[in-house]
Design an enzyme around this catalytic site. Structure first.
Site, mmCIF file in Angstrom:
data_model
loop_
_atom_site.group_PDB
_atom_site.id
_atom_site.type_symbol
_atom_site.label_atom_id
_atom_site.label_comp_id
_atom_site.label_asym_id
_atom_site.label_seq_id
_atom_site.Cartn_x
_atom_site.Cartn_y
_atom_site.Cartn_z
ATOM 1 N N CYS A 54 0.799 -1.345 -0.136
ATOM 2 C CA CYS A 54 0.016 0.124 0.008
ATOM 3 C C CYS A 54 0.840 1.261 0.053
ATOM 4 C CB CYS A 54 -0.927 0.037 1.314
ATOM 5 S SG CYS A 54 -2.159 -1.243 1.296
ATOM 6 N N ARG A 83 5.552 -0.369 -6.265
ATOM 7 C CA ARG A 83 5.411 -0.864 -4.813
ATOM 8 C C ARG A 83 4.295 -2.022 -4.872
ATOM 9 N NH1 ARG A 83 6.723 2.367 -0.019
ATOM 10 N NH2 ARG A 83 5.037 1.120 1.060
ATOM 11 N N TRP A 127 -3.040 -2.635 -1.535
ATOM 12 C CA TRP A 127 -2.672 -3.935 -1.645
ATOM 13 C C TRP A 127 -3.344 -4.967 -0.731
ATOM 14 C CZ3 TRP A 127 0.829 -7.967 0.322
ATOM 15 C CH2 TRP A 127 1.409 -9.044 -0.500
ATOM 16 N N ASN A 150 -1.962 2.392 5.843
ATOM 17 C CA ASN A 150 -1.221 1.240 5.461
ATOM 18 C C ASN A 150 -0.831 0.621 6.735
ATOM 19 O OD1 ASN A 150 -0.845 2.269 2.789
ATOM 20 N ND2 ASN A 150 1.356 2.979 3.085
ATOM 21 N N GLY A 151 -0.794 -0.800 6.683
ATOM 22 C CA GLY A 151 -0.435 -1.812 7.787
ATOM 23 C C GLY A 151 -1.767 -2.509 8.155
ATOM 24 N N GLU A 197 18.398 -17.710 -5.999
ATOM 25 C CA GLU A 197 18.040 -16.467 -6.714
ATOM 26 C C GLU A 197 17.482 -16.632 -8.038
ATOM 27 O OE1 GLU A 197 17.289 -13.746 -5.432
ATOM 28 O OE2 GLU A 197 17.392 -12.215 -7.089
ATOM 29 N N LYS A 245 13.751 -15.657 -9.276
ATOM 30 C CA LYS A 245 13.520 -14.536 -9.927
ATOM 31 C C LYS A 245 12.501 -15.267 -11.169
ATOM 32 C CE LYS A 245 14.902 -11.096 -9.016
ATOM 33 N NZ LYS A 245 15.106 -11.332 -7.904
ATOM 34 N N GLU A 273 9.157 -15.675 -10.156
ATOM 35 C CA GLU A 273 8.315 -14.248 -9.610
ATOM 36 C C GLU A 273 7.905 -13.724 -11.037
ATOM 37 O OE1 GLU A 273 10.258 -12.162 -5.965
ATOM 38 O OE2 GLU A 273 11.570 -12.667 -7.591
ATOM 39 N N HIS A 307 19.335 -37.360 -4.310
ATOM 40 C CA HIS A 307 18.431 -37.541 -3.044
ATOM 41 C C HIS A 307 16.963 -37.240 -3.153
ATOM 42 C CE1 HIS A 307 22.363 -38.606 -1.160
ATOM 43 N NE2 HIS A 307 22.792 -37.434 -1.316
ATOM 44 N N LYS A 356 6.530 -4.559 -3.708
ATOM 45 C CA LYS A 356 8.053 -4.242 -3.600
ATOM 46 C C LYS A 356 8.575 -4.258 -2.124
ATOM 47 C CE LYS A 356 11.835 -2.773 -5.209
ATOM 48 N NZ LYS A 356 12.757 -3.899 -5.692
HETATM 49 C C1 G6P Z 1 9.442 -8.497 -1.221
HETATM 50 C C2 G6P Z 1 9.682 -8.352 -2.439
HETATM 51 C C3 G6P Z 1 11.096 -8.972 -2.576
HETATM 52 C C4 G6P Z 1 11.913 -8.429 -1.840
HETATM 53 C C5 G6P Z 1 11.656 -8.668 -0.186
HETATM 54 C C6 G6P Z 1 12.482 -7.893 0.629
HETATM 55 O O1 G6P Z 1 9.082 -9.720 -0.993
HETATM 56 O O2 G6P Z 1 8.824 -8.840 -3.468
HETATM 57 O O3 G6P Z 1 11.711 -8.757 -3.923
HETATM 58 O O4 G6P Z 1 13.275 -9.142 -1.842
HETATM 59 O O5 G6P Z 1 10.236 -7.911 -0.189
HETATM 60 O O6 G6P Z 1 12.629 -6.587 0.628
HETATM 61 P P1 G6P Z 1 13.710 -5.640 1.062
HETATM 62 O O7 G6P Z 1 13.010 -4.250 0.779
HETATM 63 O O8 G6P Z 1 13.691 -5.789 2.666
HETATM 64 O O9 G6P Z 1 14.997 -5.892 0.356
#
Ligand code: G6P
Length: 609
Positions: free
Chosen positions: A2, A27, A73, A99-100, A484, A488, A491, A507, A604
Site C-alpha cells: 500500500c 510498490r 494491496w 497502510n498496515g 536467486e 526470479k 516471480e 537424493h 516491492k
Molecule cells: C518483497 C519483494 C522482494 C524483496 C523482499 C525484501 O517480498 O517482493 O523482491 O526481496 O520483499 O525486501 P527488502 O526491501 O527488505 O529488501
C-alpha cells in the site's frame, strides 16, 4: 504494498495526488483512490484495478486544495471498489487512508457496533476511520489531531495513516507506527507520502515520522506530538534523490533498466571503499572500533526474499575470506523463535527498501536484547537504516521493479567488501586482499559485457520459456545463486522453479527429471567443477534439458545450452554468474507476455507481517 499520498497548499490537489500515486505504482497494488476536501464536503473516488481505472472515474476538475490518496494491496478483504481506500466514517465527514494492519480491529468493531455503528466493508481501515470519528465526537472541543491521538491509543498493530475531516478543509493529520510516513515541506504547501519517491519531484526537505508520532499538517505549518500529547522535535532532512532517475528512459521496463544499471551500481558500492595501501576495504558508517570488530565470534545475516538470499551468499563469503562462522536466516522466522542474542555475534539486517516489517522487527528484537545490529540498506533514511543507526548503504539508486536485481548485486558486493575487511583483520594475506581488490575493480566492466549479451540469453530463453517446471542447481555460493535464479524465474515468468544444492539432486528431485523438466546448473571453475560435471551427467542420462552457466568452454560438450561467463576471483564468481540468470528470467517473462515489472500478487516493499 500500500502507498499513501497527501497534499495541502495553494494548488489544486487532484493532479498532485495522481502524480504521487503513479510514483508509488511500483510498490504493487490492486486498487486505488483519492479523497478531495472541498470544505463543503469530501469527494471520495476509488476503483479496483490500475490507476487508469481511477483516472476514468475522477471529476474533470476539482478546486480542492487538500486531499489524500492511496494505492491498496489487499490484506483484509478482497480487492474491490468498496474495500479500496480512502475509507470514511458512517457520516462521510471523516476520511482516512491506511497502510498496515490493525490487529485488534475485530474488538474495536465490536465496541463501535455496540454503539450502533454499521460497517460497509470488511476492512480494518474502515474500523479505524469510525473509531477516530467516534473519538472526535467525544471531545469537548472537536479537534482532528486530538481525535487521532486518542483513537490510536486504543489501537494495536501497525499503521501509517493520513486523515481529513470536512470541518478542517486545510488540514491533514498523519501518524505512524511501524509503517512509514514522510512529510515533505514546500513553500506554502505540504506533501505527505509513505515513500519519499512520491514527493521528491516537489521537495527535497522532508521529515520522517517516528513510531508513535502524530502530525498536524497545514499549508504553512506542522506540529508533531507523540501519543502521550508530548511535543516531538523532528528535524527536516534533505533527501538526495533525483526524480528523473525514476523515469524509464530508453527502456521498456524498469527490470531491464535496473539490470542494465548494475555496472554503475557496483561502481557506486566500491567508490571510496577500497584501501589499496592495506589491501582491505573501509566503511564510513559501521561505528565500531577495530577492537570491537575483532571481538565478534559469529555473524548472522537477516533479511527476507532476495535480501535473504543475498545474505546467504554474503555469509559464505565471510566464512570463506574471514573464517568467521556466519549464516543467514529469514528475519520473519528469527523474530518469532525467541532467538538467543549473543554479545559476541554481529548481526546484519539486509533490506533494499529499509521498510520490510519483518526485518525491522528482527532489528528491534536484537536491540531489545542488547545485541549489535548493522543495516545493509539501499534507501537512505528508511526505517531500518534509522533503527540500526549504523551500517552500510548500497547507493544502488532507486529500484522500481518489484523484483530486485541491482540491489541484489550491490548487496553481494557489499558483503564481498565486508568479508575482505574482516578477513584482513584476521588471516587473509595482503597479497590475497590485493587480488580481490583487483578483481573488484574489473567487475563493473565484466558485468557491462554480460548485460550486453542480452540477445544471446534471449535466444536460449526461446527454448526454455515453454516449460512449466525447472530446477536450478549449484554448490556452495552457487547454491545461493540457484535460489536467486529460481526465485526470479518464478516471480516474473510464473514458471514453477525450485533450487537444490547440486549434491542433493540424487537424493530426491532426480525422480522428476525428464524431457519436460529442464535444469539450470551454475558451474563455476572451482574445486567442485568435477563434482558438478557428475551432476550434469546424472541429469543428461535421464533426458533432462540442461542449461549451464559457467566459466569453461568445455561445458558446451556436456549440456544442451551454455552461457560462458568471464573468470574472476572465486569470491566474486556469484556476481558474474548472476547476470545471465537475471536475463533468463526476464526473457522468459517477455516471451510469456508477463508484466515483468509488476508480477501478480507481489509487492516491492512488504510493510506488514
Ligand atoms: C518483497 C519483494 C522482494 C524483496 C523482499 C525484501 O517480498 O517482493 O523482491 O526481496 O520483499 O525486501 P527488502 O526491501 O527488505 O529488501
Amino acid at each position: 504494498m500500500c502507498g499513501i499520498v497527501g497534499y495541502v497548499g495553494t494548488r489544486k490537489a487532484m493532479p498532485i495526488l495522481m502524480e504521487g500515486l503513479a510514483q508509488l505504482e511500483y510498490r504493487g497494488y490492486d486498487s486505488a483512490g483519492v479523497a478531495l476536501n472541498r470544505g463543503a464536503g469530501i469527494d471520495v473516488i476509488k476503483r479496483c484495478g490500475r490507476l487508469q481505472e481511477l483516472k476514468k472515474a475522477l471529476p474533470k476538475r476539482s478546486a480542492a486544495k487538500c486531499g489524500i490518496g492511496h494505492t491498496r494491496w489487499a490484506t483484509h478483504g478482497e480487492p474491490s471498489d468498496l474495500n479500496a481506500h480512502p475509507h470514511t466514517d458512517p457520516s462521510g465527514e471523516l476520511v482516512l487512508v491506511h497502510n498496515g494492519i490493525v490487529e485488534n480491529a475485530r474488538e474495536l468493531a465490536g465496541f463501535l457496533e455496540a454503539k450502533g455503528i454499521d460497517f460497509a466493508t470488511e476492512t480494518d481501515s474502515e474500523v479505524l476511520a469510525a473509531l477516530i470519528a467516534h473519538e472526535y465526537q467525544e471531545l469537548e472541543t472537536p479537534d482532528l489531531f486530538e481525535a487521532v491521538q486518542s483513537a490510536l491509543n486504543r489501537v494495536t498493530g501497525a499503521y501509517g495513516i493520513a486523515v481529513m475531516h470536512t470541518s478542517v478543509p486545510d488540514e491533514i493529520v498523519i501518524a505512524r507506527n511501524g509503517s512509514p510516513v514522510v512529510l515533505g515541506l514546500g513553500e506554502h504547501e505540504m506533501f505527505v507520502a509513505s515513500d519519499a519517491s512520491a514527493l521528491v519531484s516537489h521537495t527535497r526537505q522532508v521529515i520522517y515520522l517516528d513510531d508513535g508520532d502524530v502530525c498536524r499538517v497545514r499549508a504553512r505549518e506542522y506540529e508533531i506530538e507523540n501519543l502521550l500529547d508530548q511535543h516531538a522535535d523532528r528535524q527536516p532532512v534533505t533527501i538526495d534523490l533525483e526524480s528523473t532517475r525514476y523515469e524509464l528512459g530508453e527502456f521498456d521496463t524498469f527490470t531491464l533498466k535496473e539490470i542494465s544499471e548494475q555496472p554503475d551500481a557496483i561502481r557506486r558500492v566500491l567508490r571510496g571503499r577500497l584501501d589499496k595501501r592495506f589491501n582491505t576495504a573501509h566503511f564510513g558508517g559501521l561505528n565500531l572500533e577495530p577492537a570491537e570488530m575483532l571481538g565478534f565470534k559469529r555473524i548472522k545475516l537477516l533479511g527476507c526474499g532476495s535480501a535473504l538470499i543475498a545474505g546467504s551468499i554474503g555469509a559464505s563469503l565471510i566464512e570463506r575470506l574471514a573464517r568467521i562462522p556466519a549464516d543467514a536466516e529469514s528475519a520473519a522466522e528469527f523474530r518469532y523463535r525467541n532467538p538467543i542474542i549473543e554479545r559476541d555475534t554481529l548481526y546484519f539486517a539486509i533490506s533494499q527498501s529499509g521498510e520490510t516489517y519483518d526485518t525491522l522487527s528482527a532489528v528491534q528484537e536484537i536491540q531489545r536484547k542488547g545485541g549489535t545490529v548493522l543495516g545493509v540498506v539501499n534507501v537512505v533514511g528508511s526505517s531500518i537504516a534509522r533503527q540500526c543507526g549504523a551500517g552500510v548503504y548500497l547507493h544502488a539508486g532507486p529500484e522500481i521493479a518489484v523484483v530486485s536485481t541491482k540491489t541484489f548485486t550491490s548487496t553481494v558486493v557489499v558483503f564481498a567488501l565486508l568479508a575482505l575487511y574482516l578477513g584482513r583483520m584476521r588471516d587473509l594475506s595482503p597479497a590475497e586482499g590485493g587480488r580481490i581488490i583487483e578483481a573488484l575493480e574489473k567487475l563493473p566492466e565484466q558485468v557491462e559485457g554480460l548485460v550486453a549479451r542480452k540477445e544471446e540469453v534471449a535466444e536460449v530463453a526461446e527454448r526454455y520459456a515453454r516449460f512449466s517446471d525447472a530446477y536450478f542447481v549449484g554448490r556452495g555460493e552457487s547454491f545461493g545463486l540457484a535460489r536467486e535464479g529460481a526465485l526470479k524465474l518464478k516471480e516474473v515468468s510464473y514458471i514453477h522453479a525450485e533450487a537444490y544444492p547440486a549434491s542433493e539432486l540424487k537424493h530426491g528431485p532426480l525422480a522428476l527429471i525428464d524431457e519436460e523438466t529442464p535444469t539450470v546448473a551454475i558451474v563455476p571453475d572451482d574445486d567442485l567443477y568435477a563434482k558438478n560435471i557428475s551432476t550434469l551427467e546424472e541429469i543428461r542420462t535421464r533426458g533432462g534439458p540442461l542449461l549451464a552457466i559457467g566459466q569453461s568452454d568445455e561445458l558446451a560438450g556436456f549440456v544442451d545450452d551454455c552461457v560462458v561467463v568471464p573468470q574472476t576471483h572465486p569470491a566474486l564468481q556469484p556476481i558474474v554468474h548472476l547476470i545471465p540468470l537475471q536475463l533468463l528470467a526476464y526473457e522468459c517473462a517477455k516471451i510469456r507476455e508477463c508484466d515483468v515489472d509488476k508480477p501478480r500478487n507481489l509487492a516491492k516493499s512488504v510493510t506488514v507481517e
